[in-house]
Enzyme design. Structure first.
Site, PDB file in Angstrom:
ATOM      1  N   HIS A  13      -0.685  -2.457  -6.626  1.00  0.00           N
ATOM      2  CA  HIS A  13      -1.020  -2.892  -5.255  1.00  0.00           C
ATOM      3  C   HIS A  13      -2.513  -2.664  -5.062  1.00  0.00           C
ATOM      4  CE1 HIS A  13       0.152  -3.180  -0.778  1.00  0.00           C
ATOM      5  NE2 HIS A  13      -1.171  -3.172  -0.832  1.00  0.00           N
ATOM      6  N   HIS A  15      -6.309  -4.310  -3.368  1.00  0.00           N
ATOM      7  CA  HIS A  15      -7.108  -5.296  -2.619  1.00  0.00           C
ATOM      8  C   HIS A  15      -8.483  -5.401  -3.260  1.00  0.00           C
ATOM      9  CE1 HIS A  15      -4.269  -5.477   0.786  1.00  0.00           C
ATOM     10  NE2 HIS A  15      -4.031  -4.226   0.451  1.00  0.00           N
ATOM     11  N   ARG A  17     -10.502  -8.244  -2.413  1.00  0.00           N
ATOM     12  CA  ARG A  17     -11.308  -9.127  -1.547  1.00  0.00           C
ATOM     13  C   ARG A  17     -11.927 -10.262  -2.363  1.00  0.00           C
ATOM     14  NH1 ARG A  17      -8.500  -6.267   2.073  1.00  0.00           N
ATOM     15  NH2 ARG A  17      -9.462  -4.312   2.680  1.00  0.00           N
ATOM     16  N   ASN A  41      -4.192 -11.057   0.911  1.00  0.00           N
ATOM     17  CA  ASN A  41      -4.572 -11.175   2.330  1.00  0.00           C
ATOM     18  C   ASN A  41      -6.064 -11.429   2.515  1.00  0.00           C
ATOM     19  OD1 ASN A  41      -5.109  -8.510   1.465  1.00  0.00           O
ATOM     20  ND2 ASN A  41      -4.849  -7.664   3.522  1.00  0.00           N
ATOM     21  N   LYS A  99       4.195 -11.715  -1.386  1.00  0.00           N
ATOM     22  CA  LYS A  99       3.995 -10.606  -0.453  1.00  0.00           C
ATOM     23  C   LYS A  99       4.402 -11.006   0.949  1.00  0.00           C
ATOM     24  CE  LYS A  99       2.317  -6.618   1.043  1.00  0.00           C
ATOM     25  NZ  LYS A  99       0.988  -6.049   0.993  1.00  0.00           N
ATOM     26  N   HIS A 136       5.444  -5.427   3.076  1.00  0.00           N
ATOM     27  CA  HIS A 136       4.757  -4.468   3.953  1.00  0.00           C
ATOM     28  C   HIS A 136       5.787  -4.045   4.993  1.00  0.00           C
ATOM     29  CE1 HIS A 136       1.151  -2.747   6.072  1.00  0.00           C
ATOM     30  NE2 HIS A 136       2.093  -2.686   6.996  1.00  0.00           N
ATOM     31  N   HIS A 174       3.657   0.683  -0.540  1.00  0.00           N
ATOM     32  CA  HIS A 174       3.069   1.886   0.070  1.00  0.00           C
ATOM     33  C   HIS A 174       4.036   2.619   0.998  1.00  0.00           C
ATOM     34  CE1 HIS A 174       2.353  -1.259   2.964  1.00  0.00           C
ATOM     35  NE2 HIS A 174       1.247  -1.667   2.411  1.00  0.00           N
ATOM     36  N   LEU A 219      -2.932   1.497   6.890  1.00  0.00           N
ATOM     37  CA  LEU A 219      -1.593   1.107   7.323  1.00  0.00           C
ATOM     38  C   LEU A 219      -0.702   0.934   6.105  1.00  0.00           C
ATOM     39  CD1 LEU A 219      -2.500  -1.343  10.196  1.00  0.00           C
ATOM     40  CD2 LEU A 219      -1.324   0.857  10.421  1.00  0.00           C
ATOM     41  N   ASP A 247      -3.170   0.640  -3.242  1.00  0.00           N
ATOM     42  CA  ASP A 247      -3.583   0.059  -1.961  1.00  0.00           C
ATOM     43  C   ASP A 247      -5.056   0.358  -1.682  1.00  0.00           C
ATOM     44  OD1 ASP A 247      -3.287  -1.499   0.280  1.00  0.00           O
ATOM     45  OD2 ASP A 247      -2.330   0.056   1.488  1.00  0.00           O
ATOM     46  N   HIS A 251     -13.388  -1.740   2.900  1.00  0.00           N
ATOM     47  CA  HIS A 251     -14.028  -2.397   4.051  1.00  0.00           C
ATOM     48  C   HIS A 251     -15.438  -1.827   4.120  1.00  0.00           C
ATOM     49  CE1 HIS A 251     -10.380  -4.116   5.931  1.00  0.00           C
ATOM     50  NE2 HIS A 251      -9.767  -3.022   5.507  1.00  0.00           N
ATOM     51  N   ALA A 263      -8.138  -1.003   9.073  1.00  0.00           N
ATOM     52  CA  ALA A 263      -7.287  -0.129   8.261  1.00  0.00           C
ATOM     53  C   ALA A 263      -7.617  -0.336   6.790  1.00  0.00           C
ATOM     54  CB  ALA A 263      -5.824  -0.456   8.510  1.00  0.00           C
TER      55      ALA A 263
HETATM   56  O1  DOR Z   1      -4.664   0.099   5.092  1.00  0.00           O
HETATM   57  C1  DOR Z   1      -4.428  -1.050   4.791  1.00  0.00           C
HETATM   58  N1  DOR Z   1      -5.411  -1.901   4.408  1.00  0.00           N
HETATM   59  N2  DOR Z   1      -3.176  -1.487   4.848  1.00  0.00           N
HETATM   60  C2  DOR Z   1      -2.863  -2.760   4.669  1.00  0.00           C
HETATM   61  O2  DOR Z   1      -1.713  -3.072   4.768  1.00  0.00           O
HETATM   62  C3  DOR Z   1      -3.910  -3.765   4.421  1.00  0.00           C
HETATM   63  C4  DOR Z   1      -5.103  -3.161   3.849  1.00  0.00           C
HETATM   64  C5  DOR Z   1      -6.300  -4.070   3.895  1.00  0.00           C
HETATM   65  O3  DOR Z   1      -6.187  -5.228   3.515  1.00  0.00           O
HETATM   66  O4  DOR Z   1      -7.369  -3.604   4.292  1.00  0.00           O
HETATM   67 ZN    ZN Z   2      -2.295  -3.246   0.877  1.00  0.00          ZN
END
Ligand code: DOR
Ligand code: ZN
Length: 347
Positions: A13, A15, A17, A41, A99, A136, A174, A219, A247, A251, A263
């Site tokens: 899992h 991210h 970007r 996402n 997902k 999720h 998660h 999250l 996860d 950011h 989050a």
């Molecule tokens: O903390 C999180 N960040 N939870 C998520 O489900 C999405 C993720 C994000 O894409 O930043």
């Molecule tokens: Zn995630």
């Protein structure tokens, strides 16, 4: 023990970007991990097989020289997703999972699912072809307390779905509560859960004690200590239904340090050191390999990696960077609030 050699891990899992952030964060995952399941996402989301193919090409183009890393692609489930498109992506070997984001549950989930009845045809097709669903697991009902949203999701959505489609492979992403862990434990082997590094280390106090700390906001939100203990037990138990999904969710700092911060916790850099520390604390270093390199691969029907990595333990705490700098700005690295003695030895 001061040296631990294990199979090269996978992150089920992640991210990454796109664009400048992708360029900045990818090397930190591809350095240690052989493969990662890439979350879809983006804005706009990775909905169709063609989107996933294009995103995969961008990831491969951003890979540093000499890093062997397989991005395993996922599709973002919407109420208009076509079962045939999903199946075609799966048959091509491109799509490894779909997902499900409940609309409004988290970052970039606006295009997610409002009514699970509307995605029945896709889910039935996935069950028939053996394509896993990653969930999720939080309800978005504003009447439900944020700390209860996972437990309520299990009861209202996940348990009924599990009963309706017993053949569907489901991963509760998660997992953060003992309720989620207990649910997974009570199911057959085609229900699993990923556990993040940070949820094994922080409880909800990290967010609020001594001030509001946006870099611990993610999250599902971190829960109380008893839940963290349940997660540690599950992760270190050797039960193959629990495996690593970091996860890691970068950011740029201004998007976290503001009146309405995003989050996401960025752990790609220190995840393996943090996990070794946790497993050592739990007297379970001999089970780290199962958690990071065997159980997830088995669930997804993949061979474990043949390559090995070596973790070493030093007496002085390891100094990980506090931030990384990307062309999209600085990204703060997860601070585990405890000394970490383990790190991955450079190849
Ligand atoms: O903390 C999180 N960040 N939870 C998520 O489900 C999405 C993720 C994000 O894409 O930043
Ligand atoms: Zn995630």
């Amino acid at each position: 023990m001061h040296v631990l050699t294990i199979r090269r891990p996978d992150d089920w899992h992640l991210h990454l970007r796109d664009g400048a952030v992708l360029n900045g964060v990818l090397p930190h995952s591809s350095q240690n991990f052989a493969r990662a399941l890439i979350m879809p996402n983006l804005v706009p989301p990775v909905v169709g097989a063609a989107d996933a193919a294009a995103y995969r090409a961008r990831i491969l183009a951003a890979l540093p020289e000499g890093h062997a890393f397989e991005p395993m692609m996922t599709l973002y489930l919407t109420e208009t997703t076509e079962p045939d498109d999903v199946e075609a992506g799966f048959r091509d070997g491109l799509v490894q999972a779909v997902k499900l984001y409940p609309a409004g549950a988290t970052t970039n989930s606006q295009s997610g699912v409002r009514d699970i009845g509307k995605v029945s045809a896709v889910l039935e097709r996935m069950a028939a072809i053996g394509l896993p669903l990653c969930v999720h697991g939080e309800v978005t009902d504003p009447a439900v307390d944020i700390f209860d949203r996972e437990a309520v999701f299990v009861e209202r959505v996940l348990a009924p779905l599990r009963r309706r489609l017993p053949e569907l492979k489901i991963v509760m992403e998660h997992v953060t509560t003992s309720d989620g862990v207990d649910f997974v434990r009570a199911q057959a082997a085609n229900t699993a859960a990923t556990i993040t590094t940070h949820h094994l280390i922080i409880n909800r106090n990290a967010l609020l004690v001594g001030g509001i700390r946006p870099h611990y906001y993610c999250l599902p939100i971190a829960k109380r200590e008893s839940h963290r203990q349940a997660l540690r037990k599950a992760a270190t138990s050797g039960d193959a239904r629990f495996f690593l999904g970091t996860d890691s969710a970068p950011h740029a700092d201004p998007a976290k340090e503001c009146a309405c911060g995003c989050a996401g916790i960025f752990t790609a850099i220190n995840t393996m050191g943090c996990l070794a520390e946790v497993f050592e604390q739990e007297g379970a270093l001999d089970r780290l390999e199962a958690f990071v390199a065997l159980s997830g691969a088995a669930f997804y029907g993949r061979r474990p990696n043949e390559e090995r990595i070596t973790l070493t333990r030093q007496d002085e705490p390891v100094r990980f960077p506090e931030k990384i700098w990307t062309e999209a700005g600085a990204v703060t690295v997860f601070d585990p609030q405890m000394p970490i003695h383990w790190s991955v030895r450079d190849a």
